[in-house]
Design a protein around this motif. Sequence first.
Motif, PDB file in Angstrom:
ATOM      1  N   GLU A  25       0.828  -1.215   0.000  1.00  0.00           N
ATOM      2  CA  GLU A  25       0.000   0.000   0.000  1.00  0.00           C
ATOM      3  C   GLU A  25       0.856   1.256   0.000  1.00  0.00           C
ATOM      4  O   GLU A  25       0.539   2.235  -0.677  1.00  0.00           O
ATOM      5  N   CYS A  26       1.947   1.225   0.746  1.00  0.00           N
ATOM      6  CA  CYS A  26       2.865   2.375   0.767  1.00  0.00           C
ATOM      7  C   CYS A  26       3.440   2.632  -0.617  1.00  0.00           C
ATOM      8  O   CYS A  26       3.531   3.785  -1.054  1.00  0.00           O
ATOM      9  N   ARG A  27       3.829   1.586  -1.314  1.00  0.00           N
ATOM     10  CA  ARG A  27       4.367   1.741  -2.677  1.00  0.00           C
ATOM     11  C   ARG A  27       3.327   2.337  -3.616  1.00  0.00           C
ATOM     12  O   ARG A  27       3.634   3.173  -4.451  1.00  0.00           O
ATOM     13  N   ARG A  28       2.081   1.928  -3.461  1.00  0.00           N
ATOM     14  CA  ARG A  28       1.004   2.465  -4.292  1.00  0.00           C
ATOM     15  C   ARG A  28       0.791   3.955  -3.997  1.00  0.00           C
ATOM     16  O   ARG A  28       0.629   4.767  -4.906  1.00  0.00           O
ATOM     17  N   ILE A  29       0.815   4.319  -2.726  1.00  0.00           N
ATOM     18  CA  ILE A  29       0.671   5.729  -2.340  1.00  0.00           C
ATOM     19  C   ILE A  29       1.809   6.551  -2.932  1.00  0.00           C
ATOM     20  O   ILE A  29       1.585   7.642  -3.466  1.00  0.00           O
ATOM     21  N   ARG A  30       3.026   6.028  -2.836  1.00  0.00           N
ATOM     22  CA  ARG A  30       4.183   6.742  -3.418  1.00  0.00           C
ATOM     23  C   ARG A  30       3.995   6.924  -4.922  1.00  0.00           C
ATOM     24  O   ARG A  30       4.200   8.015  -5.458  1.00  0.00           O
ATOM     25  N   ALA A  31       3.614   5.872  -5.615  1.00  0.00           N
ATOM     26  CA  ALA A  31       3.472   5.930  -7.072  1.00  0.00           C
ATOM     27  C   ALA A  31       2.362   6.882  -7.495  1.00  0.00           C
ATOM     28  O   ALA A  31       2.525   7.639  -8.458  1.00  0.00           O
ATOM     29  N   GLU A  32       1.254   6.872  -6.765  1.00  0.00           N
ATOM     30  CA  GLU A  32       0.086   7.649  -7.186  1.00  0.00           C
ATOM     31  C   GLU A  32       0.054   9.071  -6.644  1.00  0.00           C
ATOM     32  O   GLU A  32      -0.465   9.966  -7.301  1.00  0.00           O
ATOM     33  N   ARG A  33       0.587   9.288  -5.437  1.00  0.00           N
ATOM     34  CA  ARG A  33       0.405  10.595  -4.795  1.00  0.00           C
ATOM     35  C   ARG A  33       1.690  11.320  -4.422  1.00  0.00           C
ATOM     36  O   ARG A  33       1.718  12.546  -4.400  1.00  0.00           O
ATOM     37  N   TYR A  34       2.724  10.583  -4.076  1.00  0.00           N
ATOM     38  CA  TYR A  34       3.946  11.210  -3.565  1.00  0.00           C
ATOM     39  C   TYR A  34       5.191  10.607  -4.224  1.00  0.00           C
ATOM     40  O   TYR A  34       6.001   9.963  -3.542  1.00  0.00           O
ATOM     41  N   PRO A  35       5.371  10.830  -5.516  1.00  0.00           N
ATOM     42  CA  PRO A  35       6.534  10.217  -6.195  1.00  0.00           C
ATOM     43  C   PRO A  35       7.878  10.680  -5.631  1.00  0.00           C
ATOM     44  O   PRO A  35       8.860   9.954  -5.726  1.00  0.00           O
ATOM     45  N   ASP A  36       7.912  11.861  -5.022  1.00  0.00           N
ATOM     46  CA  ASP A  36       9.157  12.370  -4.433  1.00  0.00           C
ATOM     47  C   ASP A  36       9.250  12.063  -2.944  1.00  0.00           C
ATOM     48  O   ASP A  36      10.157  12.563  -2.268  1.00  0.00           O
ATOM     49  N   GLY A  37       8.320  11.297  -2.421  1.00  0.00           N
ATOM     50  CA  GLY A  37       8.316  10.957  -1.008  1.00  0.00           C
ATOM     51  C   GLY A  37       7.300  11.782  -0.238  1.00  0.00           C
ATOM     52  O   GLY A  37       6.922  12.877  -0.646  1.00  0.00           O
ATOM     53  N   LEU A  38       6.854  11.238   0.880  1.00  0.00           N
ATOM     54  CA  LEU A  38       5.901  11.936   1.743  1.00  0.00           C
ATOM     55  C   LEU A  38       6.635  13.083   2.429  1.00  0.00           C
ATOM     56  O   LEU A  38       7.652  12.873   3.082  1.00  0.00           O
ATOM     57  N   PRO A  39       6.129  14.311   2.299  1.00  0.00           N
ATOM     58  CA  PRO A  39       6.803  15.449   2.933  1.00  0.00           C
ATOM     59  C   PRO A  39       6.759  15.392   4.462  1.00  0.00           C
ATOM     60  O   PRO A  39       5.816  14.861   5.055  1.00  0.00           O
ATOM     61  N   THR A  40       7.764  15.957   5.079  1.00  0.00           N
ATOM     62  CA  THR A  40       7.814  16.069   6.533  1.00  0.00           C
ATOM     63  C   THR A  40       6.567  16.784   7.042  1.00  0.00           C
ATOM     64  O   THR A  40       6.136  17.776   6.481  1.00  0.00           O
ATOM     65  N   GLY A  41       5.982  16.223   8.095  1.00  0.00           N
ATOM     66  CA  GLY A  41       4.802  16.823   8.715  1.00  0.00           C
ATOM     67  C   GLY A  41       3.477  16.384   8.118  1.00  0.00           C
ATOM     68  O   GLY A  41       2.430  16.715   8.648  1.00  0.00           O
TER      69      GLY A  41
END
Length: 172
Positions: A48-64
């Motif tokens: 699920e984390c990989r899917r979130i990265r691919a679909e919403r946060y390709p550069d990584g989840l921002p701090t905060g």
Amino acid sequence: MLQIEIVQGDITEQDVDAIVNAANSSLSGGGGVDGAIHRRGGRAILEECRRIRAERYPDGLPTGQAVATGGGRLPARWVIHTVGPIYVRSSAPARELASCHIESLRVADELGARSVAFPAISAGIYGYPLHEAAPIALRTVREARTSVELVRFVLFDEVALRAFTLAETSSS
């Protein structure tokens, strides 16, 4: 009314609606709390984390910021992943740490979670001093507008437990 508990224990064993993961921006697991949650929760969380990265946060989840996945094999139904500040690199560590708690509770509200367990975000390898992190975490949660009824701070060791307990008694 929001109830706050402070306990020593293993966050992966908490029987709450959601646990908060002190994640890295890649959402790929790692050490500390993050690694423990991924190991105990199983592969479904990483997928699920990989899917979130691919679909919403390709550069990584921002701090905060915070996002949720299912809990996999954990007792908790959901995992809320948030990226805490790296203390020595952040220009505004207190603001970013507070944002982790606010955003995690916002996500919990979206999920309908009524009970949430938090670790001491950023107080491990990210180097946030416990005596500074604990009062920020407690004050932010206490002042948050949320439907969550129970927040449990689950601290890994006696040192963290003492820091949070002291911060709680100092604020009362």
